[in-house]
Design a protein around this motif. Sequence first.
Motif, PDB file in Angstrom:
ATOM      1  N   ILE B  21      37.891  37.798  22.887  1.00  0.00           N
ATOM      2  CA  ILE B  21      37.030  37.868  23.872  1.00  0.00           C
ATOM      3  C   ILE B  21      37.593  37.348  25.159  1.00  0.00           C
ATOM      4  O   ILE B  21      37.313  37.994  26.375  1.00  0.00           O
ATOM      5  N   TYR B  22      38.475  36.277  25.221  1.00  0.00           N
ATOM      6  CA  TYR B  22      39.163  35.651  26.312  1.00  0.00           C
ATOM      7  C   TYR B  22      39.983  36.765  26.992  1.00  0.00           C
ATOM      8  O   TYR B  22      39.978  36.990  28.175  1.00  0.00           O
ATOM      9  N   ALA B  23      40.638  37.659  25.938  1.00  0.00           N
ATOM     10  CA  ALA B  23      41.580  38.398  26.543  1.00  0.00           C
ATOM     11  C   ALA B  23      40.853  39.770  27.273  1.00  0.00           C
ATOM     12  O   ALA B  23      41.308  40.025  28.345  1.00  0.00           O
ATOM     13  N   LEU B  24      39.602  40.161  26.794  1.00  0.00           N
ATOM     14  CA  LEU B  24      38.578  41.036  27.503  1.00  0.00           C
ATOM     15  C   LEU B  24      38.539  40.313  29.003  1.00  0.00           C
ATOM     16  O   LEU B  24      38.484  40.762  29.762  1.00  0.00           O
ATOM     17  N   VAL B  25      38.019  39.120  29.010  1.00  0.00           N
ATOM     18  CA  VAL B  25      37.775  38.555  30.224  1.00  0.00           C
ATOM     19  C   VAL B  25      38.911  38.489  31.109  1.00  0.00           C
ATOM     20  O   VAL B  25      38.760  39.125  32.345  1.00  0.00           O
ATOM     21  N   ALA B  26      39.783  38.071  30.610  1.00  0.00           N
ATOM     22  CA  ALA B  26      41.144  38.040  31.622  1.00  0.00           C
ATOM     23  C   ALA B  26      41.482  39.239  31.865  1.00  0.00           C
ATOM     24  O   ALA B  26      41.901  39.549  33.221  1.00  0.00           O
ATOM     25  N   LEU B  27      41.399  40.290  30.981  1.00  0.00           N
ATOM     26  CA  LEU B  27      41.573  41.732  31.399  1.00  0.00           C
ATOM     27  C   LEU B  27      40.950  42.167  32.490  1.00  0.00           C
ATOM     28  O   LEU B  27      41.303  42.919  33.694  1.00  0.00           O
ATOM     29  N   GLY B  28      39.567  42.053  32.666  1.00  0.00           N
ATOM     30  CA  GLY B  28      38.664  42.383  33.583  1.00  0.00           C
ATOM     31  C   GLY B  28      38.978  41.710  34.743  1.00  0.00           C
ATOM     32  O   GLY B  28      39.053  42.271  36.113  1.00  0.00           O
ATOM     33  N   ILE B  29      39.255  40.214  34.786  1.00  0.00           N
ATOM     34  CA  ILE B  29      39.426  39.834  36.251  1.00  0.00           C
ATOM     35  C   ILE B  29      40.836  40.316  36.634  1.00  0.00           C
ATOM     36  O   ILE B  29      41.208  40.480  37.850  1.00  0.00           O
ATOM     37  N   VAL B  30      42.067  40.460  35.602  1.00  0.00           N
ATOM     38  CA  VAL B  30      43.192  40.991  36.276  1.00  0.00           C
ATOM     39  C   VAL B  30      43.053  42.332  36.984  1.00  0.00           C
ATOM     40  O   VAL B  30      43.786  42.758  37.992  1.00  0.00           O
ATOM     41  N   LEU B  31      42.317  43.216  36.180  1.00  0.00           N
ATOM     42  CA  LEU B  31      42.259  44.544  36.749  1.00  0.00           C
ATOM     43  C   LEU B  31      41.585  44.499  38.299  1.00  0.00           C
ATOM     44  O   LEU B  31      42.029  45.163  39.037  1.00  0.00           O
ATOM     45  N   THR B  32      40.562  43.574  38.560  1.00  0.00           N
ATOM     46  CA  THR B  32      39.921  43.500  39.880  1.00  0.00           C
ATOM     47  C   THR B  32      41.082  42.947  40.734  1.00  0.00           C
ATOM     48  O   THR B  32      41.043  43.395  41.816  1.00  0.00           O
ATOM     49  N   TYR B  33      41.842  41.954  40.317  1.00  0.00           N
ATOM     50  CA  TYR B  33      42.795  41.337  41.093  1.00  0.00           C
ATOM     51  C   TYR B  33      43.881  42.268  41.424  1.00  0.00           C
ATOM     52  O   TYR B  33      43.985  42.498  42.716  1.00  0.00           O
ATOM     53  N   LEU B 226      36.487  30.508  32.917  1.00  0.00           N
ATOM     54  CA  LEU B 226      37.592  29.388  33.200  1.00  0.00           C
ATOM     55  C   LEU B 226      38.776  29.619  31.826  1.00  0.00           C
ATOM     56  O   LEU B 226      40.057  29.339  32.283  1.00  0.00           O
ATOM     57  N   LYS B 227      38.371  30.059  30.776  1.00  0.00           N
ATOM     58  CA  LYS B 227      39.210  30.394  29.521  1.00  0.00           C
ATOM     59  C   LYS B 227      40.076  31.499  30.087  1.00  0.00           C
ATOM     60  O   LYS B 227      41.156  31.815  29.926  1.00  0.00           O
ATOM     61  N   GLY B 228      39.179  32.421  30.689  1.00  0.00           N
ATOM     62  CA  GLY B 228      39.893  33.797  31.328  1.00  0.00           C
ATOM     63  C   GLY B 228      41.139  33.515  32.160  1.00  0.00           C
ATOM     64  O   GLY B 228      42.101  33.896  32.191  1.00  0.00           O
ATOM     65  N   LEU B 229      40.863  32.585  33.256  1.00  0.00           N
ATOM     66  CA  LEU B 229      41.876  32.106  34.240  1.00  0.00           C
ATOM     67  C   LEU B 229      43.071  31.499  33.307  1.00  0.00           C
ATOM     68  O   LEU B 229      44.164  31.788  33.774  1.00  0.00           O
ATOM     69  N   ALA B 230      42.633  30.725  32.463  1.00  0.00           N
ATOM     70  CA  ALA B 230      43.847  29.964  31.835  1.00  0.00           C
ATOM     71  C   ALA B 230      44.605  31.318  30.978  1.00  0.00           C
ATOM     72  O   ALA B 230      45.835  31.058  30.999  1.00  0.00           O
ATOM     73  N   ALA B 231      44.004  32.035  30.309  1.00  0.00           N
ATOM     74  CA  ALA B 231      44.489  33.117  29.653  1.00  0.00           C
ATOM     75  C   ALA B 231      45.519  34.086  30.656  1.00  0.00           C
ATOM     76  O   ALA B 231      46.503  34.011  30.317  1.00  0.00           O
ATOM     77  N   GLY B 251      43.047  31.153  22.547  1.00  0.00           N
ATOM     78  CA  GLY B 251      42.109  31.502  21.661  1.00  0.00           C
ATOM     79  C   GLY B 251      42.689  30.542  20.374  1.00  0.00           C
ATOM     80  O   GLY B 251      42.056  29.728  19.591  1.00  0.00           O
ATOM     81  N   LEU B 252      43.917  30.797  20.038  1.00  0.00           N
ATOM     82  CA  LEU B 252      44.770  30.089  18.952  1.00  0.00           C
ATOM     83  C   LEU B 252      44.866  28.745  19.304  1.00  0.00           C
ATOM     84  O   LEU B 252      44.425  28.000  18.440  1.00  0.00           O
ATOM     85  N   SER B 269      41.820  21.767  26.053  1.00  0.00           N
ATOM     86  CA  SER B 269      43.084  22.383  25.624  1.00  0.00           C
ATOM     87  C   SER B 269      43.242  23.621  26.823  1.00  0.00           C
ATOM     88  O   SER B 269      44.452  23.586  27.436  1.00  0.00           O
ATOM     89  N   ALA B 270      42.523  24.363  26.948  1.00  0.00           N
ATOM     90  CA  ALA B 270      42.381  25.539  28.032  1.00  0.00           C
ATOM     91  C   ALA B 270      42.822  25.160  29.431  1.00  0.00           C
ATOM     92  O   ALA B 270      43.801  25.523  30.024  1.00  0.00           O
ATOM     93  N   GLN B 271      42.356  23.826  29.769  1.00  0.00           N
ATOM     94  CA  GLN B 271      42.431  23.380  31.378  1.00  0.00           C
ATOM     95  C   GLN B 271      43.843  22.864  31.317  1.00  0.00           C
ATOM     96  O   GLN B 271      44.754  23.041  32.035  1.00  0.00           O
ATOM     97  N   LEU B 272      44.254  22.131  30.070  1.00  0.00           N
ATOM     98  CA  LEU B 272      45.601  21.576  30.082  1.00  0.00           C
ATOM     99  C   LEU B 272      46.649  22.686  30.209  1.00  0.00           C
ATOM    100  O   LEU B 272      47.635  22.433  30.846  1.00  0.00           O
TER     101      LEU B 272
END
Lengths: 358, 294
Positions: B21-33, B226-231, B251-252, B269-272
């Motif tokens: 799911i995080y990967a999907l979120v990251a994918l959406g953000i990176v496509l827009t970016y 925020l998890k997506g951004l970390a990813a 996620g892992l 962890s994601a923020q760190l």
Amino acid sequence: MRFAYDTSYSDAQQLLRYRSQWICYGALAIALIVAPWLLPAYYVGELSYLFIVSIASLALMVLTGFTGQVSLGHAAFMAIGAYTHTLLLDQGIGFIPSILGAATLTGFVGFIIGLPAIRVSGLYLAMVTLAYAMLTEQIIGRWKDVTGGFTGIPVSPPSLFGYDLSSLKGFYFLCLVILVAVLLGLINLMRGRTGRAFIGVRDSEAAAATLGIWVGGYKVLAFVISAFVTGIAGALLAHHLQFLTPDGFSVMLSMELVLMVVIGGLGSLRGAIFGAILIGMLPTLISKIKPLLPTSISSQFGLETFVFGLILALFVMFEPNGLNGRWLKLKILFENFPLYRRNTFRRGKTYMHSERYR
Amino acid sequence: MDAQVVQILQLTLNGISIGSIYALVALGIVLTYKATEVLNFAYGDILMMSAFIGWGLIVVAGIPFWPAALITILIAAMLGYFLDRHVMRTIVGQPQFAGVMLTIALAFMLRGLVSMGFGPTSRSYPTPWTGHITHIGPIVVTDLNLVILAAALIVTALLFLFLRYTQLGVAIQASSQNQLAAYLCGIRVKRLNSFVWALTAAMAAVAGLLLAPIALVDISLWFVVLKGLAALVLGGFGSIPGAILGGLLIGLIEQFAGVYLPDGAKEMSAQLVLIGVLIFWPRGLLGEAHGRRV
């Protein structure tokens, strides 16, 4: 129309150069001094709150507006200032050493958070600061022995040289004096060597570096100064809240601070204060308007968030120079009254500089 | 099998499922970016809003899951198109900071609208897989987790095929490399940007519909951005394979930190990871060297 006609260097150095400015700012000063006796108690408390957020907004303006570094995590600096101040007061340390100690510690944290700014910039820095703010909130919530965790800790009332300043009027003047001191300090900082270096770094890092400005150093310095001042604001906010919980310093507060500087107008201290006043008063204004709305809307609590977003969007879209830009337009309109030229402030066509190579 | 090994396998599977799911979120953000050079901070709120729309369609309107999911995705896509056409397009050509601020403003407005419309209570909706579990050897998996994994794989594969083999996908790639050159080749860049917004909003809706059954339909769903951004940062900003890899890794890391590290490490962890990677290794795993033009 007014033309600068300086006969000596000291003329050019004065903060208030014209009689009209003396009159306006003098009137403002008098109004602020007599206000606590004229206004109802509730508004005196609100005004002190506005002074506190103005200090924080000024601090963020130095970082974002003058040095061009976006920070989405300034609430964390406020939190560190507030908690340190409260804990130092509990140790029996006096008000002034305590607030300075809190600000110094916050400045030191700002130094650490500023270090990444040498390597990353722009969006990346925004993400670092956002993550840092969320981390700080979590740490404060979980470090129960010191911070009281999510249940919070009470703040001892402020007192200075044996005088109790916890009354509304006392606290009002405390905040006012500190705001004026911070404002004067920052005005002088910004028109001096450091401030010019900040602006140089903001406008073009490469150009600044070729002029011999130590870009990395000034970026970190901006963080330290900004964090120091935010720490002071945080310490005052602790007294205003009287009870500290991590929820009071959430991401929302960081966003509100960013809203203040963007809506106020990036790159002007006056704008920081305008923005702080508008955003600081917005919750009160909304609660005043609420009874006029149909109950289906007014009973829901998302209205405030929505209005924040709407105002930010309108400013970004239609007035990127913020309230300060609007103020300058009005001023010029009145100064050259019949001769105002709309095109003086026309936005030129701009093309985005891509952040990427290729 | 050893209990320790089973636990590790179990955590790995859960981590991959959440991570997709995080990967999907990251994918959406990176496509827009990549396509529009705007970092979409409102992405989490589009996701959250679609989860609420899905809840409204399934629970309130009583529509079965599949048609409701389809309608939600369409609504989200239209919302994305609308937002770009009427809001983001007004600031084309302004500094990147303006884009960040405008997406934050959109995020606030969406969040405000949702909490005005639905109120602060959290809810849940039934899916065809709720409550079912599957045994794979000694590991117990909820069917939802498997569906999430499968859906993420399907969306990613479709996206890959779309970007690689369709005219529109190639146009998106072209405009993400150089908008002016793409425009001169006859690509209608502005309309394409709106289309990318619609596409990514639809992906957000998929992610939201998948996340809501395991998390709860709640305003705080937007935090997933925020998890997506970390990813993204971990995988290398601006890299599509990196976004997927980063999402899975985040996620892992979260799953393992929750078990093997002290209390609170899971939330932090994601923020760190984000801070650590940006300071010590700004390129990320698969990122290209990024620099700035003068």
